[in-house]
Design an enzyme around this catalytic site. Structure first.
Site, short mmCIF file in Angstrom:
data_model
loop_
_atom_site.label_atom_id
_atom_site.label_comp_id
_atom_site.label_asym_id
_atom_site.label_seq_id
_atom_site.Cartn_x
_atom_site.Cartn_y
_atom_site.Cartn_z
N LYS A 130 0.85 -1.19 0.00
CA LYS A 130 0.00 0.00 0.00
C LYS A 130 0.88 1.24 0.00
CE LYS A 130 -4.46 -1.13 2.07
NZ LYS A 130 -5.37 -0.88 3.21
N ARG A 135 -25.26 -4.89 7.61
CA ARG A 135 -24.79 -6.23 7.25
C ARG A 135 -24.96 -7.20 8.42
NH1 ARG A 135 -19.34 -6.11 3.99
NH2 ARG A 135 -20.42 -6.13 2.02
N GLU A 142 -19.01 -8.17 10.00
CA GLU A 142 -19.97 -7.47 10.85
C GLU A 142 -20.93 -8.42 11.55
OE1 GLU A 142 -18.54 -4.77 7.57
OE2 GLU A 142 -19.38 -6.80 7.65
#
Length: 622
Positions: free
Chosen positions: A284, A398, A370
């Site tokens: 990243k 979710r 979640e």
């Protein structure tokens, strides 16, 4: 404002994937370099997601070079990493408008480009969508290829493994690229592994493997022994056992910043039969040192000058509600070791960094899962602990079944600290917290609180902590709070009781949440009464009765969908008790709210002070 494309001579020749594919392969490294520099400068001009895109530059170039997009389907997971994709698919000149009102969408969006095959915003959807497209491609019989790109973080979600298990069973042709940026590229991910990946994805290896399987089909004992031998030998070279068990052929890991190695491997894999997974290692923030050092801090950035190698200093301002929550959590955990903080991989965004460092034994990151996070809280509550689930409004969607079935049905005392309620701004329709009051209000046993400022938020969190008769939710917005200094002393509020904060005549505004300041400004213009209702559920029915009896017109105000929201709860009670008054419901309309700065969106929806005043005047005039 736009960038001078003449500074990017090869990128200028690749405004679309078709143009990119006309370039010689030896030019791709320079294309990637120019693309990375263009991304740096364009995000610096506009703000936006940053570190993830820098890590996928070479991957994006290789995918569009090898696959015939948009005929071949390319599905991105989440979409933070798709900025290079947007640049290469005809949207280069519009990049400075990304995430701004009427500008480019922050994520892949079907309505924006034919190259965006699936609209995304939350993680874990790419493999499911790609599998469906792969099945459709086989039915179509036109030779269409399908690729899903998913990060290692998204791989922690259960939906991904459900989809991969199904894909392994259906055995349609598809490729999943696992973009692994959790670790830096180590020595074993270099020339040798790239060479092995190309060999293992090549015609000779796959012919031998598939041919061998056919020969051994009638000899189950030998077939099983050969299968185990292959897995054992392969396991010595690549960490692909889990994916193989799910029915995928695993290739990798390879260097995700070696564009030529990826092109060769993707060419080989493009024609392989069945579900394939290519494991690539990336970094990243690749190519920009500050983002490489701190990819979390550089995940999304405001406008900045890349040449200064530093994010602009933030102006001192009010703390965010996330920070108010984080401080409260630390304060309460210091007095009670039964308090447990749970987050579905949003430690920084939810304000839990200090808590995770000071109370590591009380901190649980459930990863991007979640549903698991919610039921984990339920399990802790069963054992006498005091779980606090810190979760974004749109992420709680979710875990809705778990909220109903595992928490509310059992009346378990789980406290939900719901961040990003209401308008979030630049992330757009996938992240606007428009529905939580509506979808929680219909659940039995729920207590739902909407703080109007920082102190109210702190006291409501404490109220939820003290309440042991069922689940509670404190719902607050993103960004800077109102400037009210929270009282260090914590006092539990009386459940289901609001307060009148301004006495006026004829019109009463029933406010839910941080729209209170706008309501008060409007009330000054209208000489209206303002009630801070505090509780969406249970509703302060005595206060509603009093306001209905003493005023000619009622106005409900919330930063939530009007349909099914707090205002609907007021109307339901009024109708049931035959106390109907002319009532104006102000809130979010029945549409998905587009992206843009929060104040711009609120003004457009007429939910700022001026808009509220105007809407009430129009209602009275009618």
């Amino acid at each position: 404002m736009s960038l001078d494309i003449s500074h990017y001579p090869l990128l200028a020749q690749a405004n679309t994937p078709d143009e990119l594919r006309q370039l010689p392969q030896e030019a791709l490294s320079q294309v990637a370099d120019e693309l990375r520099e263009f991304l740096l400068k364009s995000v610096g001009m506009s703000s936006g997601h940053f570190a993830s895109g820098l890590g996928t530059v070479e991957l994006t170039v290789a995918l569009h070079y090898v696959y015939n997009t948009p005929f071949d389907r390319l599905v991105w997971d989440v979409g933070h990493q798709a900025y290079p994709h947007k640049i290469l698919t005809g949207r280069r000149e519009q990049m400075p408008t990304i995430r701004q009102k009427n500008g480019l969408h922050p994520f892949p969006w079907r309505g924006e480009s034919e190259y965006d095959t699936f609209s995304v915003g939350h993680s874990g959807t790419s493999v499911s969508a790609a599998l469906a497209m792969a099945v459709a491609a086989e039915k179509e019989g036109a030779g269409r290829k399908v690729v899903a790109v998913i990060g290692d973080g998204a791989m922690t979600g259960g939906m991904v493994f459900e989809a991969m298990n199904h894909a392994g069973d259906l055995h349609n042709d598809m490729l999943v690229v696992l973009n692994d940026n959790e670790m830096s590229i180590s020595e074993n991910v270099g020339a040798l592994n790239n060479h092995l990946a190309q060999l293992m994805s090549g015609r000779f290896y796959t012919t031998i493997r598939e041919g061998g399987k056919k020969v051994l089909q009638g000899m189950p004992v030998i077939k099983e022994m050969a299968k185990r031998t292959e897995e054992h030998l392969k396991g010595m070279v690549v960490p692909g056992t889990l994916f193989e068990e799910l029915g995928f052929n695993y290739i990798g890991p390879i260097d995700g910043h070696d564009v030529n190695a990826m092109v060769e491997t993707l060419r080989n894999m493009r024609n392989l039969k069945g579900p394939q997974i290519l494991h690539i290692m990336t970094k990243k923030g690749k190519g920009y040192e500050p983002a490489e050092r701190d990819p979390i801090g550089w995940h999304a950035v405001p406008k900045f000058d890349p040449s200064k190698f530093a994010k602009p200093a933030t102006k001192p301002g009010n703390p965010t509600f996330s920070q108010v929550f984080g401080k409260w959590l630390c304060d309460i955990a210091a007095t009670d070791d039964k308090v447990l903080g749970i987050t579905p991989a949003m430690r920084e965004g939810s304000g839990m960094v200090e808590f995770s460092q000071r109370f590591p034994q009380q901190y649980f990151d459930a990863a991007i899962a979640e549903q698991h996070a919610v039921t984990l809280g339920a399990g802790f509550a069963c054992e006498g602990f005091k779980p606090v689930v810190a979760i974004y409004s749109t992420f709680l969607q979710r875990g809705y079944d778990q909220l109903i079935h595992d928490v509310a049905l059992q009346k378990l005392p789980v406290l939900f600290a719901i961040d990003r309620g209401g308008i979030v701004g630049a992330d757009g329709p996938t992240h606007q917290g428009a529905f939580d009051l509506s979808f929680m209000r219909c659940i039995p046993n729920m207590v739902i609180m909407t703080p109007s400022d920082e102190n109210e938020c702190r006291q409501m969190l404490y109220t939820g902590y003290c309440y042991q008769d069922g689940p509670t939710a404190v719902r607050y917005p993103r960004g800077s709070a109102t400037g009210v200094t929270p009282d260090e002393t914590m006092t539990a509020l009386e459940i289901g009781k609001g307060r009148v904060v301004r006495q006026g005549k004829k019109v009463a505004i029933l406010n839910f949440g941080t729209t209170l300041s706008s309501a008060l400004t409007a009330a000054e213009q209208l000489d209206a009464t303002v009630a801070d209702m505090r509780f969406v559920k249970p509703l302060d029915t005595e206060l509603v009765r009093q306001l209905a009896q003493d005023h000619d017109v009622l106005v409900t105000l919330e930063e939530n969908a009007i349909m099914g929201g707090a205002g609907t709860g007021v109307l339901e009670w009024l109708a049931r008790n035959q106390l109907m008054r002319p009532t104006l419901q102000l809130g979010l309309p029945d549409e998905f709210i587009k992206h843009g700065a929060a104040d711009e969106i609120l003004a457009e929806l007429r939910l700022d002070a001026a808009g509220i005043t105007q809407q009430i005047r129009e209602f009275i005039a009618d």
